[in-house]
Design a protein around this motif. Structure first.
Motif, mmCIF file in Angstrom:
data_model
loop_
_atom_site.group_PDB
_atom_site.id
_atom_site.type_symbol
_atom_site.label_atom_id
_atom_site.label_comp_id
_atom_site.label_asym_id
_atom_site.label_seq_id
_atom_site.Cartn_x
_atom_site.Cartn_y
_atom_site.Cartn_z
ATOM 1 N N PRO A 150 0.775 -1.245 0.000
ATOM 2 C CA PRO A 150 0.000 0.000 0.000
ATOM 3 C C PRO A 150 0.808 1.296 0.000
ATOM 4 O O PRO A 150 0.341 2.309 -0.522
ATOM 5 C CB PRO A 150 -0.838 -0.101 1.274
ATOM 6 C CG PRO A 150 -0.076 -1.009 2.172
ATOM 7 C CD PRO A 150 0.636 -1.968 1.265
ATOM 8 N N ASP A 151 2.006 1.284 0.579
ATOM 9 C CA ASP A 151 2.774 2.539 0.652
ATOM 10 C C ASP A 151 4.270 2.242 0.731
ATOM 11 O O ASP A 151 4.697 1.100 0.804
ATOM 12 C CB ASP A 151 2.319 3.392 1.845
ATOM 13 C CG ASP A 151 2.424 2.659 3.174
ATOM 14 O OD1 ASP A 151 3.370 1.878 3.372
ATOM 15 O OD2 ASP A 151 1.540 2.872 4.020
ATOM 16 N N GLU A 152 5.036 3.327 0.715
ATOM 17 C CA GLU A 152 6.499 3.193 0.688
ATOM 18 C C GLU A 152 7.036 2.530 1.959
ATOM 19 O O GLU A 152 7.965 1.720 1.899
ATOM 20 C CB GLU A 152 7.146 4.575 0.503
ATOM 21 C CG GLU A 152 8.641 4.504 0.309
ATOM 22 C CD GLU A 152 9.256 5.863 0.022
ATOM 23 O OE1 GLU A 152 10.466 5.997 0.271
ATOM 24 O OE2 GLU A 152 8.551 6.772 -0.440
ATOM 25 N N LYS A 153 6.453 2.862 3.097
ATOM 26 C CA LYS A 153 6.908 2.272 4.364
ATOM 27 C C LYS A 153 6.714 0.760 4.345
ATOM 28 O O LYS A 153 7.613 -0.002 4.726
ATOM 29 C CB LYS A 153 6.145 2.890 5.532
ATOM 30 C CG LYS A 153 6.616 2.405 6.873
ATOM 31 C CD LYS A 153 5.878 3.101 8.006
ATOM 32 C CE LYS A 153 6.334 2.569 9.346
ATOM 33 N NZ LYS A 153 5.628 3.190 10.454
ATOM 34 N N ALA A 154 5.573 0.306 3.895
ATOM 35 C CA ALA A 154 5.300 -1.128 3.804
ATOM 36 C C ALA A 154 6.210 -1.787 2.770
ATOM 37 O O ALA A 154 6.660 -2.918 2.964
ATOM 38 C CB ALA A 154 3.838 -1.369 3.460
ATOM 39 N N LEU A 155 6.503 -1.069 1.682
ATOM 40 C CA LEU A 155 7.393 -1.594 0.652
ATOM 41 C C LEU A 155 8.791 -1.823 1.227
ATOM 42 O O LEU A 155 9.402 -2.867 0.989
ATOM 43 C CB LEU A 155 7.459 -0.648 -0.542
ATOM 44 C CG LEU A 155 8.429 -1.045 -1.656
ATOM 45 C CD1 LEU A 155 8.031 -2.381 -2.277
ATOM 46 C CD2 LEU A 155 8.490 0.043 -2.716
ATOM 47 N N LYS A 156 9.293 -0.864 1.976
ATOM 48 C CA LYS A 156 10.617 -1.005 2.599
ATOM 49 C C LYS A 156 10.635 -2.205 3.536
ATOM 50 O O LYS A 156 11.614 -2.954 3.589
ATOM 51 C CB LYS A 156 11.005 0.260 3.364
ATOM 52 C CG LYS A 156 11.197 1.473 2.495
ATOM 53 C CD LYS A 156 12.453 1.358 1.691
ATOM 54 C CE LYS A 156 12.654 2.625 0.884
ATOM 55 N NZ LYS A 156 13.723 2.501 -0.069
ATOM 56 N N PHE A 157 9.564 -2.418 4.273
ATOM 57 C CA PHE A 157 9.467 -3.546 5.185
ATOM 58 C C PHE A 157 9.528 -4.866 4.410
ATOM 59 O O PHE A 157 10.278 -5.782 4.761
ATOM 60 C CB PHE A 157 8.177 -3.458 5.999
ATOM 61 C CG PHE A 157 8.010 -4.575 6.981
ATOM 62 C CD1 PHE A 157 8.757 -4.606 8.152
ATOM 63 C CD2 PHE A 157 7.123 -5.610 6.732
ATOM 64 C CE1 PHE A 157 8.612 -5.643 9.061
ATOM 65 C CE2 PHE A 157 6.971 -6.652 7.633
ATOM 66 C CZ PHE A 157 7.722 -6.673 8.797
ATOM 67 N N LEU A 193 12.452 -9.720 2.283
ATOM 68 C CA LEU A 193 12.958 -10.464 1.131
ATOM 69 C C LEU A 193 14.486 -10.540 1.137
ATOM 70 O O LEU A 193 15.061 -11.573 0.767
ATOM 71 C CB LEU A 193 12.450 -9.852 -0.172
ATOM 72 C CG LEU A 193 10.972 -10.091 -0.451
ATOM 73 C CD1 LEU A 193 10.509 -9.246 -1.633
ATOM 74 C CD2 LEU A 193 10.699 -11.565 -0.708
ATOM 75 N N LEU A 194 15.144 -9.471 1.568
ATOM 76 C CA LEU A 194 16.608 -9.497 1.655
ATOM 77 C C LEU A 194 17.077 -10.555 2.650
ATOM 78 O O LEU A 194 18.041 -11.289 2.400
ATOM 79 C CB LEU A 194 17.152 -8.119 2.052
ATOM 80 C CG LEU A 194 17.153 -7.061 0.959
ATOM 81 C CD1 LEU A 194 17.520 -5.690 1.534
ATOM 82 C CD2 LEU A 194 18.115 -7.443 -0.145
ATOM 83 N N ILE A 195 16.394 -10.637 3.781
ATOM 84 C CA ILE A 195 16.742 -11.642 4.784
ATOM 85 C C ILE A 195 16.515 -13.041 4.229
ATOM 86 O O ILE A 195 17.351 -13.936 4.388
ATOM 87 C CB ILE A 195 15.943 -11.417 6.083
ATOM 88 C CG1 ILE A 195 16.404 -10.123 6.755
ATOM 89 C CG2 ILE A 195 16.081 -12.607 7.027
ATOM 90 C CD1 ILE A 195 15.492 -9.635 7.869
#
Length: 79
Positions: free
Chosen positions: A41-48, A53-55
């Motif tokens: 839904p938003d940039e904050k959720a995208l960063k999360f 995914l990186l982990i």
């Protein structure tokens, strides 16, 4: 290679041969497939989600990373 370092890598190689490790990697791989960044839904959720995914990518590539590092150390110690 020092005996301590050799033991360090042997411990990982023992881990990678267990059914538990294989099951863990399968579960992480399946979980990684469920992420869909198109529905974030938003940039904050995208960063999360990107962090998660990186982990997961790091875990999925851990065995190969350890093997590459081991071979590199082994080659260096043989020179």
């Amino acid at each position: 290679m020092t005996p301590e370092l050799e033991k360090y890598y042997e411990t990982y190689f023992d881990l990678f041969t267990t059914d538990g490790w294989k099951q863990f990697i399968e579960d992480v791989s399946e979980n990684a497939k469920t992420f869909d960044v198109r529905n974030v839904p938003d940039e904050k959720a995208l960063k999360f989600v990107q962090g998660q995914l990186l982990i997961m990518d790091k875990l999925l590539n851990w065995e190969a990373s350890v093997e590459v590092a081991y071979n590199q150390v082994k080659e260096e110690s043989e020179e």
